[in-house]
Design a protein around this motif. Sequence first.
Motif, PDB file in Angstrom:
ATOM      1  N   HIS A  59      54.371  44.302  41.366  1.00 57.68           N
ATOM      2  CA  HIS A  59      54.451  42.589  41.605  1.00 57.68           C
ATOM      3  C   HIS A  59      55.926  41.850  40.592  1.00 57.68           C
ATOM      4  O   HIS A  59      55.272  42.559  39.819  1.00 57.68           O
ATOM      5  N   GLN A 117      55.645  39.243  38.125  1.00 60.35           N
ATOM      6  CA  GLN A 117      54.465  39.413  37.378  1.00 60.35           C
ATOM      7  C   GLN A 117      55.595  40.344  36.099  1.00 60.35           C
ATOM      8  O   GLN A 117      55.283  40.442  35.270  1.00 60.35           O
ATOM      9  N   LEU A 125      39.823  41.235  34.703  1.00 62.10           N
ATOM     10  CA  LEU A 125      40.843  40.672  35.331  1.00 62.10           C
ATOM     11  C   LEU A 125      40.976  39.196  35.919  1.00 62.10           C
ATOM     12  O   LEU A 125      42.241  38.318  36.047  1.00 62.10           O
ATOM     13  N   TRP A 183      42.716  36.944  32.881  1.00 64.46           N
ATOM     14  CA  TRP A 183      43.959  37.925  33.265  1.00 64.46           C
ATOM     15  C   TRP A 183      44.554  36.213  34.609  1.00 64.46           C
ATOM     16  O   TRP A 183      45.280  36.189  34.185  1.00 64.46           O
ATOM     17  N   THR A 225      48.514  34.981  35.489  1.00 64.11           N
ATOM     18  CA  THR A 225      49.447  35.307  36.323  1.00 64.11           C
ATOM     19  C   THR A 225      49.553  33.880  37.349  1.00 64.11           C
ATOM     20  O   THR A 225      50.252  33.715  37.732  1.00 64.11           O
ATOM     21  N   PHE A 249      43.285  39.672  47.638  1.00 64.35           N
ATOM     22  CA  PHE A 249      42.448  40.308  47.681  1.00 64.35           C
ATOM     23  C   PHE A 249      41.231  39.617  48.328  1.00 64.35           C
ATOM     24  O   PHE A 249      41.562  38.430  48.887  1.00 64.35           O
ATOM     25  N   HIS A 277      43.687  45.061  46.891  1.00 67.93           N
ATOM     26  CA  HIS A 277      43.387  45.538  45.577  1.00 67.93           C
ATOM     27  C   HIS A 277      42.233  45.614  46.195  1.00 67.93           C
ATOM     28  O   HIS A 277      41.413  44.624  46.570  1.00 67.93           O
ATOM     29  N   GLU A 325      38.307  46.771  41.585  1.00 65.19           N
ATOM     30  CA  GLU A 325      39.416  47.020  40.177  1.00 65.19           C
ATOM     31  C   GLU A 325      38.612  46.619  39.485  1.00 65.19           C
ATOM     32  O   GLU A 325      38.748  47.721  37.998  1.00 65.19           O
ATOM     33  N   HIS A 343      43.855  50.419  42.798  1.00 59.20           N
ATOM     34  CA  HIS A 343      43.315  50.294  41.236  1.00 59.20           C
ATOM     35  C   HIS A 343      41.827  51.639  42.425  1.00 59.20           C
ATOM     36  O   HIS A 343      41.867  52.593  41.722  1.00 59.20           O
ATOM     37  N   SER A 345      47.902  49.090  34.103  1.00 58.98           N
ATOM     38  CA  SER A 345      46.626  48.881  34.202  1.00 58.98           C
ATOM     39  C   SER A 345      44.975  48.546  33.880  1.00 58.98           C
ATOM     40  O   SER A 345      44.944  47.446  33.314  1.00 58.98           O
ATOM     41  N   ASP A 363      51.587  48.953  38.353  1.00 55.93           N
ATOM     42  CA  ASP A 363      50.927  47.418  38.848  1.00 55.93           C
ATOM     43  C   ASP A 363      51.529  46.504  37.347  1.00 55.93           C
ATOM     44  O   ASP A 363      50.761  45.470  36.512  1.00 55.93           O
TER      45      ASP A 363
HETATM   46  N1  GUN Z   1      43.644  41.299  41.628  1.00 52.85           N
HETATM   47  C1  GUN Z   1      43.810  40.275  42.723  1.00 52.85           C
HETATM   48  N2  GUN Z   1      45.031  39.881  42.415  1.00 52.85           N
HETATM   49  C2  GUN Z   1      45.600  41.055  41.387  1.00 52.85           C
HETATM   50  C3  GUN Z   1      46.787  40.989  40.381  1.00 52.85           C
HETATM   51  O1  GUN Z   1      47.817  40.114  40.709  1.00 52.85           O
HETATM   52  N3  GUN Z   1      46.678  42.118  39.372  1.00 52.85           N
HETATM   53  C4  GUN Z   1      45.671  42.667  39.516  1.00 52.85           C
HETATM   54  N4  GUN Z   1      45.905  43.765  38.836  1.00 52.85           N
HETATM   55  N5  GUN Z   1      44.838  43.053  40.537  1.00 52.85           N
HETATM   56  C5  GUN Z   1      45.029  41.484  41.676  1.00 52.85           C
END
Ligand code: GUN
Length: 444
Positions: free
Chosen positions: A85, A88, A99, A102, A107, A211, A238, A241, A277, A302, A328
């Motif tokens: 990304h 990021q 996640l 975060w 993010t 996602f 994604h 994850e 993931h 990640s 990632d």
């Molecule tokens: N799932 C949805 N958005 C993200 C992202 O920006 N990073 C990660 N690692 N998982 C996500």
Amino acid sequence: MGKPDHCSILVNMKAWRASVLYFADPAQAVLETDGLLVVGPDSAGRQVVQAVGSYSALAPRFPGLDITHLPGRIIAPGFVDMHIHYPQLDVIGSPAEGLLPWLENYTFPHESRFSDAAHSTEVASFFVDELLRHGVTTALAFATSHPASVNALLGEAQRRKLRMIAGKVLQDQNSPDGVRDDTEQGLIDTEALISRWHGVDRLGYAITPRFVPSCSEAQLRGAGQLAARYADVWIQSHVAENKDEVAWVKELYPQARSYLSVYEQFGLLRPRAVYAHCIHIDDEDRALMRSTGTAAAVSPTSNLFLGSGFFDYLGADRTGFLYGLASDVGGGTSFSPFHTMLAAYYVGREGQTKAGVSLSPQQLWWQHTGGAARALGLEGVVGNLVPGCEADFVILNPQATPLLARKTAQAGSLDELLFALIVLGDDRVIEQVVISQAKSASGP
Ligand code: GUN
Ligand code: ZN
């Protein structure tokens, strides 16, 4: 017009003499210790590998060739990062419980700043330079939901002649103001960006639903329709994850067999679809990945940083779906392919039920070069140094630090050499990066 004479062909060719690393087939690396890599234009004017092999066997075939001799250096394919990304960049190293907090706390606030084109360009420029400094010559990247963020990234990649695939994030729900897009407008913008960028120079477009939780059904359906209309465009997203994320998708789609199957339902699993993931999946999901030609972007730094879990390498190999390595960033902690390969090794050790099983250094290296290229549908284009591949390569200095010099001098096999680089290496090992240039065969 006469046949071009041998000399005029050689004028447009160039060669490097050093140790040369390439893949004869998956996980079967070859190191020509005194090797020669010959690069020249193909019929389309792209600089591609013309020949690779031992110096003594190849040099007589190219008398008068301009050869750069780099004793003690290793030439290797440029690395391929399957999931990163760019917005990021400044999120790296932001710790969170997992996640979802975060995303919310770090993010999304960072990504909201990419409504500003000047900010996007500044970050994109730094980001692309950082990729190159680390020897990454192909990447599949998320931008943000702002169309201008894609223009900034692909514009900077184009200026450096880099192979880059990117997309505008689709996220029309469960996201704060500043990053949320409008359902219809997001799809219209996506189509306009495909027309503007896909297939231009070395650039590609990826349809990018963030996602499942962040996209409405209407948006996922529209994304699937675009994916059907533009079959050679990539898809990136994604899946599975984090356990809280999986539970959220279960609430949103109680009837769905699995998280992955939601993407299937909307036509988003196919060749050139790449899902980061793929941790909390089962064998039915793995079979679905395989049967649809969908690939996983394995993101070990990640997954370790965010405490997401461990990619199941044994499960992947048992079912045989495509996968490759990814940084990632910014969930991931490093741009360095060496750090990512080392983290994948740890995951391979710790995540398995069979004690002691992990990945060989050749497998790790393949997953970040030729294997990643294959998973992206770019086998024979990038990720290897066999004839016909674009001439993107790195020149490695195995003596970049005192400890590396000491350790690599003692390497008794290719595996030992590659392991020393994976465990001790970082950007200091990347002495030079050579990017394929599109140059006319008859040009200056
Ligand atoms: N799932 C949805 N958005 C993200 C992202 O920006 N990073 C990660 N690692 N998982 C996500
Ligand atoms: Zn990601």
